[in-house]
Design an enzyme around this catalytic site. Structure first.
Site, PDB file in Angstrom:
ATOM      1  CB  SER A 124      -0.850  -0.016   1.274  1.00  0.00           C
ATOM      2  OG  SER A 124      -1.427   1.239   1.516  1.00  0.00           O
ATOM      3  CE1 TYR A 149      -4.037  -2.962   5.635  1.00  0.00           C
ATOM      4  CE2 TYR A 149      -3.644  -0.618   5.234  1.00  0.00           C
ATOM      5  CZ  TYR A 149      -3.882  -1.898   4.754  1.00  0.00           C
ATOM      6  OH  TYR A 149      -3.934  -2.109   3.392  1.00  0.00           O
ATOM      7  CE  LYS A 153      -1.540  -4.481   3.469  1.00  0.00           C
ATOM      8  NZ  LYS A 153      -1.801  -5.778   2.841  1.00  0.00           N
TER       9      LYS A 153
HETATM   10  P1  NAD Z   1     -10.924  -7.279   1.280  1.00  0.00           P
HETATM   11  O1  NAD Z   1     -11.122  -7.309   2.740  1.00  0.00           O
HETATM   12  O2  NAD Z   1     -12.101  -7.036   0.411  1.00  0.00           O
HETATM   13  O3  NAD Z   1     -10.222  -8.642   0.792  1.00  0.00           O
HETATM   14  C1  NAD Z   1      -9.333  -9.372   1.596  1.00  0.00           C
HETATM   15  C2  NAD Z   1      -9.805 -10.815   1.588  1.00  0.00           C
HETATM   16  O4  NAD Z   1      -8.907 -11.592   2.387  1.00  0.00           O
HETATM   17  C3  NAD Z   1     -11.200 -11.001   2.162  1.00  0.00           C
HETATM   18  O5  NAD Z   1     -11.991 -11.756   1.257  1.00  0.00           O
HETATM   19  C4  NAD Z   1     -10.961 -11.745   3.471  1.00  0.00           C
HETATM   20  O6  NAD Z   1     -12.047 -12.632   3.761  1.00  0.00           O
HETATM   21  C5  NAD Z   1      -9.670 -12.476   3.171  1.00  0.00           C
HETATM   22  N1  NAD Z   1      -8.865 -12.798   4.356  1.00  0.00           N
HETATM   23  C6  NAD Z   1      -8.511 -11.981   5.372  1.00  0.00           C
HETATM   24  N2  NAD Z   1      -7.731 -12.633   6.244  1.00  0.00           N
HETATM   25  C7  NAD Z   1      -7.588 -13.898   5.776  1.00  0.00           C
HETATM   26  C8  NAD Z   1      -6.919 -15.049   6.233  1.00  0.00           C
HETATM   27  N3  NAD Z   1      -6.233 -15.050   7.381  1.00  0.00           N
HETATM   28  N4  NAD Z   1      -6.989 -16.183   5.495  1.00  0.00           N
HETATM   29  C9  NAD Z   1      -7.687 -16.213   4.352  1.00  0.00           C
HETATM   30  N5  NAD Z   1      -8.360 -15.160   3.870  1.00  0.00           N
HETATM   31  C10 NAD Z   1      -8.314 -14.014   4.572  1.00  0.00           C
HETATM   32  O7  NAD Z   1      -9.777  -6.200   0.974  1.00  0.00           O
HETATM   33  P2  NAD Z   1      -9.267  -5.614  -0.407  1.00  0.00           P
HETATM   34  O8  NAD Z   1      -9.631  -4.185  -0.465  1.00  0.00           O
HETATM   35  O9  NAD Z   1      -9.641  -6.490  -1.512  1.00  0.00           O
HETATM   36  O10 NAD Z   1      -7.699  -5.681  -0.155  1.00  0.00           O
HETATM   37  C11 NAD Z   1      -6.923  -6.770  -0.610  1.00  0.00           C
HETATM   38  C12 NAD Z   1      -5.500  -6.561  -0.160  1.00  0.00           C
HETATM   39  O11 NAD Z   1      -5.025  -5.314  -0.683  1.00  0.00           O
HETATM   40  C13 NAD Z   1      -5.331  -6.471   1.357  1.00  0.00           C
HETATM   41  O12 NAD Z   1      -4.131  -7.103   1.716  1.00  0.00           O
HETATM   42  C14 NAD Z   1      -5.252  -4.982   1.607  1.00  0.00           C
HETATM   43  O13 NAD Z   1      -4.549  -4.688   2.774  1.00  0.00           O
HETATM   44  C15 NAD Z   1      -4.514  -4.510   0.369  1.00  0.00           C
HETATM   45  N6  NAD Z   1      -4.744  -3.091   0.059  1.00  0.00           N
HETATM   46  C16 NAD Z   1      -6.023  -2.629  -0.057  1.00  0.00           C
HETATM   47  C17 NAD Z   1      -6.242  -1.278  -0.320  1.00  0.00           C
HETATM   48  C18 NAD Z   1      -7.642  -0.738  -0.424  1.00  0.00           C
HETATM   49  O14 NAD Z   1      -7.809   0.482  -0.343  1.00  0.00           O
HETATM   50  N7  NAD Z   1      -8.671  -1.555  -0.630  1.00  0.00           N
HETATM   51  C19 NAD Z   1      -5.157  -0.404  -0.470  1.00  0.00           C
HETATM   52  C20 NAD Z   1      -3.858  -0.919  -0.367  1.00  0.00           C
HETATM   53  C21 NAD Z   1      -3.659  -2.275  -0.096  1.00  0.00           C
HETATM   54  N1  UFG Z   2     -12.511  11.336   3.482  1.00  0.00           N
HETATM   55  C1  UFG Z   2     -13.494  12.223   3.858  1.00  0.00           C
HETATM   56  N2  UFG Z   2     -14.628  11.711   4.390  1.00  0.00           N
HETATM   57  C2  UFG Z   2     -14.834  10.385   4.571  1.00  0.00           C
HETATM   58  C3  UFG Z   2     -13.831   9.491   4.175  1.00  0.00           C
HETATM   59  C4  UFG Z   2     -12.672  10.006   3.648  1.00  0.00           C
HETATM   60  O1  UFG Z   2     -13.329  13.426   3.716  1.00  0.00           O
HETATM   61  O2  UFG Z   2     -15.915   9.993   5.078  1.00  0.00           O
HETATM   62  C5  UFG Z   2     -11.276  11.863   2.878  1.00  0.00           C
HETATM   63  C6  UFG Z   2     -10.019  11.530   3.664  1.00  0.00           C
HETATM   64  O3  UFG Z   2      -9.797  12.485   4.673  1.00  0.00           O
HETATM   65  C7  UFG Z   2      -8.960  11.542   2.563  1.00  0.00           C
HETATM   66  C8  UFG Z   2      -9.727  11.038   1.337  1.00  0.00           C
HETATM   67  O4  UFG Z   2     -11.101  11.236   1.618  1.00  0.00           O
HETATM   68  O5  UFG Z   2      -8.541  12.852   2.314  1.00  0.00           O
HETATM   69  C9  UFG Z   2      -9.508   9.564   1.058  1.00  0.00           C
HETATM   70  O6  UFG Z   2      -9.805   8.806   2.217  1.00  0.00           O
HETATM   71  P1  UFG Z   2      -9.948   7.216   2.184  1.00  0.00           P
HETATM   72  O7  UFG Z   2     -10.280   6.772   3.563  1.00  0.00           O
HETATM   73  O8  UFG Z   2     -10.854   6.818   1.085  1.00  0.00           O
HETATM   74  O9  UFG Z   2      -8.497   6.742   1.752  1.00  0.00           O
HETATM   75  P2  UFG Z   2      -7.111   6.939   2.511  1.00  0.00           P
HETATM   76  O10 UFG Z   2      -6.164   7.488   1.507  1.00  0.00           O
HETATM   77  O11 UFG Z   2      -7.219   7.652   3.772  1.00  0.00           O
HETATM   78  O12 UFG Z   2      -6.802   5.439   2.896  1.00  0.00           O
HETATM   79  C10 UFG Z   2      -6.250   4.569   1.941  1.00  0.00           C
HETATM   80  C11 UFG Z   2      -6.590   3.108   2.252  1.00  0.00           C
HETATM   81  C12 UFG Z   2      -5.920   2.701   3.542  1.00  0.00           C
HETATM   82  C13 UFG Z   2      -4.452   3.036   3.518  1.00  0.00           C
HETATM   83  C14 UFG Z   2      -4.281   4.509   3.228  1.00  0.00           C
HETATM   84  C15 UFG Z   2      -2.857   4.959   3.125  1.00  0.00           C
HETATM   85  O13 UFG Z   2      -7.969   2.930   2.360  1.00  0.00           O
HETATM   86  O14 UFG Z   2      -6.064   1.301   3.667  1.00  0.00           O
HETATM   87  O15 UFG Z   2      -4.893   4.779   1.952  1.00  0.00           O
HETATM   88  O16 UFG Z   2      -2.268   4.472   1.968  1.00  0.00           O
HETATM   89  F1  UFG Z   2      -3.864   2.761   4.704  1.00  0.00           F
END
Ligand code: NAD
Ligand code: UFG
Length: 338
Positions: A124, A149, A153
Site C-alpha cells: 500500500s 495496519y 504492510k
Molecule cells: P478485502 O477485505 O475485500 O479482501 C481481503 C480478503 O482476504 C477477504 O476476502 C478476506 O475474507 C480475506 N482474508 C482476510 N484474512 C484472511 C486469512 N487469514 N486467510 C484467508 N483469507 C483471509 O480487501 P481488499 O480491499 O480487496 O484488499 C486486498 C488486499 O489489498 C489487502 O491485503 C489490503 O490490505 C490490500 N490493500 C487494499 C487497499 C484498499 O484500499 N482496498 C489499499 C492498499 C492495499
Molecule cells: N474522506 C473524507 N470523508 C470520509 C472518508 C474520507 O473526507 O468519510 C477523505 C479523507 O480524509 C482523505 C480522502 O477522503 O482525504 C480519502 O480517504 P480514504 O479513507 O478513502 O483513503 P485513505 O487514503 O485515507 O486510505 C487509503 C486506504 C488505507 C491506507 C491509506 C494509506 O484505504 O487502507 O490509503 O495508503 F492505509
C-alpha cells in the site's frame, strides 16, 4: 499459468480473478470469508463463464494450505488475504499482526516447501508515510506508517525482501496500491464494506443511494488547491490488470520487484464529490468536519516504472470510476446480501 489467489473473494482479489480468467489463466482461490461473501464465487463465474477452485481456508492454517498447494503445480501466488481497516487495527493490533504477518509467514513456508517461488504481495501507499515530496516514486524511501495496519504492510515487505535475499530464486513482487475504487462494469462484483464505510468512495455511494445522510469532509484546511485531501484514485479493474501484467512479466524472474500502482494524478475530496454527483445525477449533501487523525494532505504516485517495465498503465478516468461504482451501488444497494 496456474495461479493461487489468497483473499480472492475480496474486493481487489475478485476483480483480479476476473482478469486472470479472462486472460486464460487457471485460478484457485483460498479465502476464509472473514470479509467477503461466498456469492462472489458465482458472480465471478457469471462474468467470465469460467470455472475455478475455491477453498474456504485461513492462510494461517498451515496443514490446510499445504493440502491445497500440494495438489497442483502453481506458477505463482497473488497474496491479497489480510485485514485492512486502519481504525480496527488501532483497536486490535495483535489481531492485525497475527492475521497479516503470521498469515504471510505461514503462506511462504508452505510455498517454499512446495517449490512455488513467485509471490505478488498487496502492499500500500501507506508504507511511504507522510510523503517527503510528490509524486512518490519507488525510490522514495518507505516512511513511518501512522497505524498498525500500515506497519503490517511495511513488516511484510521487509520479510519478503529478506526471504528473497536468503534464497535468490524467489521472485517477490511488491505492488503498492494507491486508492482502489470503482467496480466491475457488469455491476456484479464490487466493494461490500461491513457497517459504515471508512473510505471516501463507498461512503459517497451510500449517501447518494440514500443509506447515509451526508458526507463529512475530513478537513478543508490542508495545503491543497481546495483545502481537501488529495489522493491517487485508481479504478479497481485497472489495478487488477496491473497484477496480470506483473505476473506475465515477472513470474520466475528472481528479485525483489517494487511497483507503484496508481494513475499518477491526484483528485481532491471535493473533486471526487463533484464527479460522483455527475455520475449519479443527484446532489450529495456534505458537511465539513475536523481533520481525521493520521491522514496525509496529499498522496499521488509516479506510475512510470510500471509503464516502462510492465507495459501497464491505468486507462480508466475518474468519471469511469464513479459511473461503475454507482452501477454497483444501485444494483446491489445492500452489497452481496441484496
Ligand atoms: P478485502 O477485505 O475485500 O479482501 C481481503 C480478503 O482476504 C477477504 O476476502 C478476506 O475474507 C480475506 N482474508 C482476510 N484474512 C484472511 C486469512 N487469514 N486467510 C484467508 N483469507 C483471509 O480487501 P481488499 O480491499 O480487496 O484488499 C486486498 C488486499 O489489498 C489487502 O491485503 C489490503 O490490505 C490490500 N490493500 C487494499 C487497499 C484498499 O484500499 N482496498 C489499499 C492498499 C492495499
Ligand atoms: N474522506 C473524507 N470523508 C470520509 C472518508 C474520507 O473526507 O468519510 C477523505 C479523507 O480524509 C482523505 C480522502 O477522503 O482525504 C480519502 O480517504 P480514504 O479513507 O478513502 O483513503 P485513505 O487514503 O485515507 O486510505 C487509503 C486506504 C488505507 C491506507 C491509506 C494509506 O484505504 O487502507 O490509503 O495508503 F492505509
Amino acid at each position: 499459468m496456474r495461479v493461487l489467489v489468497t483473499g480472492g473473494t475480496g474486493y481487489i482479489g475478485s476483480h483480479t480473478v476476473v482478469e486472470l480468467l479472462t486472460a486464460g489463466h487457471e485460478v484457485t482461490i483460498v479465502d476464509n470469508l472473514a470479509n467477503s461473501s461466498p456469492i462472489v464465487v458465482d458472480r465471478i463465474s457469471a462474468i467470465t463463464g469460467s470455472s475455478f477452485d475455491f477453498h474456504s481456508i485461513d492462510v494461517r492454517d498451515e496443514a490446510g494450505l499445504d493440502d491445497v498447494v500440494a495438489t497442483a503445480a502453481y506458477d505463482a501466488v497473488l497474496h491479497f488475504a489480510g485485514l485492512k481497516s486502519v481504525a480496527e487495527s488501532v483497536e486490535r493490533p495483535l489481531e492485525y499482526f497475527d492475521n497479516n504477518v503470521t498469515g504471510t509467514i505461514t503462506l511462504c513456508r508452505v510455498l517454499a516447501r512446495r517449490g512455488v517461488r513467485t509471490i505478488v504481495f498487496s502492499s500500500s501507499a501507506t508504507v511511504y508515510g507522510d510523503p517527503p515530496s510528490l509524486p512518490l516514486t519507488e525510490a522514495t524511501p518507505p516512511g513511518a506508517p501512522t497505524n498498525p495496519y500500515g506497519r503490517t504492510k511495511l513488516v511484510i515487505e521487509d520479510i519478503l525482501t529478506d526471504l528473497q535475499r536468503a534464497d535468490r530464486r524467489w521472485s517477490v513482487i511488491l505492488l503498492r496500491y494507491f486508492n482502489p475504487v470503482g467496480a466491475h462494469e457488469s455491476g456484479l462484483v464490487g466493494e461490500d464494506p461491513k457497517g459504515t464505510p471508512n473510505n471516501l468512495m463507498p461512503y459517497l455511494a451510500q449517501v447518494a443511494v440514500g443509506k447515509l445522510d451526508r458526507l463529512t469532509i475530513h478537513g478543508d484546511d490542508y495545503a491543497t488547491p481546495d483545502g481537501t485531501g488529495v489522493r491517487d484514485y485508481i479504478h479497481v479493474v485497472d489495478l487488477a490488470a496491473g497484477h496480470v501484467a506483473a505476473l506475465e512479466k515477472l513470474v520466475g524472474v528472481p528479485g525483489a520487484h517494487v511497483y507503484n500502482l496508481g494513475t499518477g494524478s491526484g483528485t481532491s475530496v471535493r473533486e471526487l464529490v463533484a464527479a460522483f454527483e455527475t455520475a449519479a445525477g443527484r446532489t450529495i449533501p456534505t458537511v465539513v468536519g475536523p481533520r481525521r487523525p493520521g491522514d496525509v494532505a496529499a498522496n499521488w504516485c509516479d506510475a512510470s516504472k510500471a509503464a516502462a517495465e510492465l507495459g501497464w498503465v491505468a486507462t480508466r478516468t475518474t468519471a469511469d470510476m464513479c459511473r461503475d461504482m454507482w452501477r454497483w451501488q444501485t444494483q446491489n444497494p445492500d452489497g452481496y446480501e441484496t
